[in-house]
Motif scaffolding. Structure first.
Motif, short mmCIF file in Angstrom:
data_model
loop_
_atom_site.label_atom_id
_atom_site.label_comp_id
_atom_site.label_asym_id
_atom_site.label_seq_id
_atom_site.Cartn_x
_atom_site.Cartn_y
_atom_site.Cartn_z
N PRO A 153 1.25 -5.64 -16.81
CA PRO A 153 1.44 -6.66 -15.95
C PRO A 153 0.69 -5.98 -14.33
CG PRO A 153 3.33 -5.77 -16.25
CD PRO A 153 2.71 -5.36 -17.09
N LYS A 154 0.31 -6.96 -13.50
CA LYS A 154 0.01 -6.83 -12.27
C LYS A 154 1.02 -7.42 -11.38
CE LYS A 154 -4.15 -5.39 -13.13
NZ LYS A 154 -4.68 -4.04 -12.43
N TYR A 155 1.13 -6.72 -10.26
CA TYR A 155 2.25 -7.13 -9.24
C TYR A 155 1.59 -7.30 -7.98
CZ TYR A 155 4.96 -4.83 -12.65
OH TYR A 155 5.70 -4.76 -14.13
N PHE A 156 1.72 -8.62 -7.30
CA PHE A 156 1.31 -8.95 -6.12
C PHE A 156 2.48 -9.04 -5.01
CE2 PHE A 156 -1.75 -9.93 -9.54
CZ PHE A 156 -2.86 -9.51 -9.49
N LEU A 157 1.88 -8.55 -3.74
CA LEU A 157 2.84 -8.77 -2.72
C LEU A 157 2.23 -10.00 -2.02
CD1 LEU A 157 5.21 -7.96 -0.60
CD2 LEU A 157 3.05 -6.39 0.28
N PHE A 158 3.16 -10.96 -1.47
CA PHE A 158 2.79 -12.18 -0.71
C PHE A 158 2.72 -11.87 0.69
CE2 PHE A 158 5.18 -14.64 -3.97
CZ PHE A 158 4.03 -15.12 -4.62
N THR A 159 1.54 -12.10 1.25
CA THR A 159 1.27 -11.76 2.67
C THR A 159 1.33 -12.89 3.80
OG1 THR A 159 -1.11 -11.60 2.21
CG2 THR A 159 -0.08 -9.67 2.11
N VAL B 180 -2.22 -3.81 4.86
CA VAL B 180 -1.68 -5.34 4.78
C VAL B 180 -1.77 -5.90 5.94
CG1 VAL B 180 -0.13 -6.75 3.93
CG2 VAL B 180 -0.33 -4.58 2.71
N GLU B 181 -2.35 -7.19 5.92
CA GLU B 181 -2.25 -7.93 7.05
C GLU B 181 -1.24 -9.26 6.85
OE1 GLU B 181 -5.40 -9.42 10.03
OE2 GLU B 181 -5.51 -10.93 8.66
N GLN C 196 -0.15 -3.73 8.64
CA GLN C 196 0.60 -2.61 8.27
C GLN C 196 -0.13 -1.65 7.23
OE1 GLN C 196 3.52 -2.58 9.67
NE2 GLN C 196 5.21 -1.97 8.22
N LYS C 197 0.13 -0.60 7.52
CA LYS C 197 -0.52 0.38 6.42
C LYS C 197 0.85 1.00 5.55
CE LYS C 197 -3.18 4.63 5.54
NZ LYS C 197 -3.83 5.80 6.20
N LEU C 198 0.74 0.65 4.22
CA LEU C 198 1.83 0.77 3.40
C LEU C 198 1.48 2.14 2.71
CD1 LEU C 198 2.50 -2.72 1.75
CD2 LEU C 198 3.35 -1.52 3.76
#
Length: 654
Positions: free
Chosen positions: A141-147, A183-184, A93-95
């Motif tokens: 802070p840093k924000y991370f998306l679970f993939t 994102v994969e 996916q391209k966000l």
């Protein structure tokens, strides 16, 4: 905090043999900290830029599921029964910047998504937040998306027993900045065997309420309610045994010197006076009775196992159906009660019973539905569902309430106590502040509320959060204790009211019983501010539906309170009016003569000032014969004649 709620995985059959199990995305929920719980605001799963199929197919939901806000749609997860799969690519996916901003906002608010796999719920978070102290550059802070999502499933034979979903923190994408990101999304599933039978697969959800902390909370709540009930029972027992019993004894033996202290006897001509606005009063009783019956029906369904944890829509549909079918009880109760006191007006009472609760509830739900539609929340009902609800109410509930009203009017019950009242109401003496309505409402509401406050907290955490309430027995006992406390307090406070010759007890008994609901709503306000909820949608949904719930309790407890007081009032006045408890006419006249005579002479001025005593004499047949032909104006001659006959005083002078 906020969360994505549901992806649901379901199949057409309960037994599987290496076949594909379809996955349905459900909804996104906003999630906020509350004391020991969470509060949710839900959205559709594809509001965020997750991998989506070419054609999104929404699962057809029942009425209860729609009312519950369930919105299931198909997903791309390719899960086969008992087939392990690791590192499978879901999609690439391209966000864009907007998608990244939405994901980051969801991570900040702790959004999670909930899935259903063969009716088994499972959850996983969207991402994580790392403080600046934990990041490499020290900025944050840093924000991370679970993939990556890891599924762990258990099966027994050819049936799914248990499944879990975990977001892998080692597979993440940084979404801190508003830039385009590729994102994969991947997933894995591992199957393992278990000996747990299929019929017990929901036990792990039911056991949540048996955890040590929750078990202690329920136990303490139960003991607290029992202690308050016992103390109140003891207090009222002493009151009635020492005071009310003495009052009845004084009346039966004719102790006139002590009789003056028994003030409630003097208002027997006003105590059964029809309440103001009788149709509305009858509608309150009818509506409260209907809601009370509905609650007991729901408890019966809970005991027979209709409501199991995460039974989507079962509770909502049961509430709607049971309320619709019990409409006849509202019509019957309101018309029957109204017809006992008036030949006309029962039609208006039936109409009011039909709209007294439904009207405010529908108005509130309509406003909240518009607001939920604006925010694209799953709480918004589709137009088709709204039409079905109105159609059922018009074709089922309305005819039932009319049928109940006609039946209640035709077969109204007879009064157990004489409704004879004086033409003019007796003047109520000036009352102390603690005998007035606000003070009595405070007392009558505080004690029952203190007995249920802990269970009320658990109930709120279940309605507005993630908690699972699986103890219907404890909840039922708490509800019964609430009913008993309300009835006992109503009886006691009604007795105190009558002793000061205040005969306007009808509406006050309803207000006293319903005052517990005011305390409940006050606690809901406290619950809200402890939850850190914010936003127009969260605030409106919480206060709107909390107000409707407390209003329903107001009607229920008000009806219980009045019925208890009515039974008590009829009982004591029936005891007074029984022939065995009433002194003979000669005895009463002798006591009156002693009271008004001075030196053997009866002094009866033109303006006597003791009309209440004369009123009692007129009730006797001896005086009826003397007074009926000539009128009340000859009361002096009638009195003299009666005294001479009873006392043998031929030389009595007036």
């Amino acid at each position: 905090m906020g969360h994505i709620k549901k992806i649901a995985l379901e199949a057409c059959d309960r037994a599987y043999d290496s076949q594909l199990i379809r996955v349905f995305d459900h909804r996104v929920e906003s999630y906020f900290d509350i004391p020991d719980g969470l509060c949710s605001e839900t959205y559709k799963y594809y509001e965020l830029a997750f991998c989506r199929p070419d054609k999104v197919l929404e699962k057809k939901e029942g009425l209860g599921e729609v009312l519950n806000g369930d919105r299931l749609a198909n997903a791309l997860y390719d899960l086969k029964f008992a087939v392990n799969n690791t590192g499978a690519v879901l999609c690439q996916q391209k966000l864009n910047r907007g998608d990244v901003a939405k994901f980051r906002d969801a991570i900040i608010n702790d959004f999670y998504y909930q899935m259903y796999y063969d009716d088994l719920p499972l959850w996983a978070f969207i991402g994580k937040v790392e403080d600046g102290s934990l990041t490499v550059d020290g900025k944050g802070p840093k924000y991370f998306l679970f993939t990556h999502v890891q599924f762990d499933a258990l099966y027994n034979g050819n049936q799914v027993i248990e499944i879990h979903a975990f977001s892998d923190p080692s597979h993440v994408v940084d979404v801190t900045e508003d830039i385009d990101v590729k994102v994969e999304f991947t997933y894995s599933i591992i199957w393992n065997g278990t000996s747990t039978p299929y019929k017990n697969r929901m036990d792990r959800f039911s056991g949540a309420s048996l955890l040590p902390v929750l078990h202690q909370t329920h136990l303490f709540s139960f003991l607290n309610s029992i202690v308050i009930l016992i103390l109140l029972l003891g207090l009222l027992t002493v009151l009635f045994m020492r005071h009310l019993k003495n009052d009845l004894r004084k009346w039966s033996i004719g102790d006139e010197d002590e009789e003056k202290e028994v003030g409630w006897k003097y208002i027997h001509g006003d105590v059964f006076r029809c309440p103001t606005n009788l149709p509305l009063f009858s509608a309150v009783l009818g509506c409260g009775t209907q809601l009370l019956i509905m609650v007991f029906v729901l408890f019966v369904l809970a005991f027979v196992g209709v409501f199991y944890p995460y039974s989507r829509g079962a509770l909502s549909s049961s509430i709607f159906i049971s309320y619709t079918l019990t409409s006849a009880a509202a019509g019957y109760t309101s018309a029957s009660f109204c017809s006992q006191y008036a030949e006309t007006g029962w039609e208006r009472s039936v109409f009011l019973a039909g709209i007294l609760f439904v009207g405010p509830f529908i108005s509130t739900a309509f406003i909240l539905n518009i607001l939920a539609t604006y925010f694209s929340a799953t709480a918004a009902l589709p137009l088709g569902t709204i039409f079905v609800i109105f159609l059922i109410h018009a074709l089922v509930a309305f005819p039932l309430i009319v049928l109940g009203g006609v039946t209640g009017h035709r077969y109204k019950s007879d009064l157990q106590s004489s409704p004879v009242t004086k033409k003019s109401p007796r003047e109520i003496p000036s009352l102390a502040w603690y005998r007035k309505t606000p003070a009595q409402m405070f007392l009558a509401g505080l004690l029952p509320f203190s007995a249920i406050v802990l269970e009320l907290h658990n109930l709120c955490a279940t309605i507005w959060g993630y908690k699972i309430y699986t103890s219907p027995g404890i909840l039922f006992i708490t509800f019964v204790i609430l009913i008993i406390l309300t009835a006992l307090l109503s009886v006691g406070l009604t007795y105190f009211q009558l002793t000061v010759e205040d005969h306007e007890w009808w509406w006050r008994s309803v207000l006293r019983g319903g005052s517990t609901a005011i305390f409940m709503f006050t606690y809901c306000i406290y619950f809200f501010f402890k939850s850190n909820m914010s936003g127009i949608l969260q605030t409106s949904l919480f206060f709107g539906y909390s107000a409707c719930l407390c209003y329903a309790f107001f009607l229920m407890l008000g009806a219980v309170s009045f019925q208890a007081s009515l039974l008590f009032v009829r009982r004591i006045y029936f005891a007074v009016k029984r022939p065995g408890n009433e002194p003979a006419g000669g005895e009463k006249v002798m006591r009156r003569w002693k009271e008004v005579s001075v030196g053997g002479r009866i002094v009866i001025p033109e303006t006597w000032g003791q009309e209440d005593l004369l009123k009692d004499w007129i009730d006797y047949s001896t005086f009826d014969k003397l007074l009926a032909p000539k009128g009340v104006g000859l009361a002096r001659e009638a009195l003299v004649a009666e005294v001479r006959r009873g006392c043998g005083m031929s030389n009595l002078r007036v």
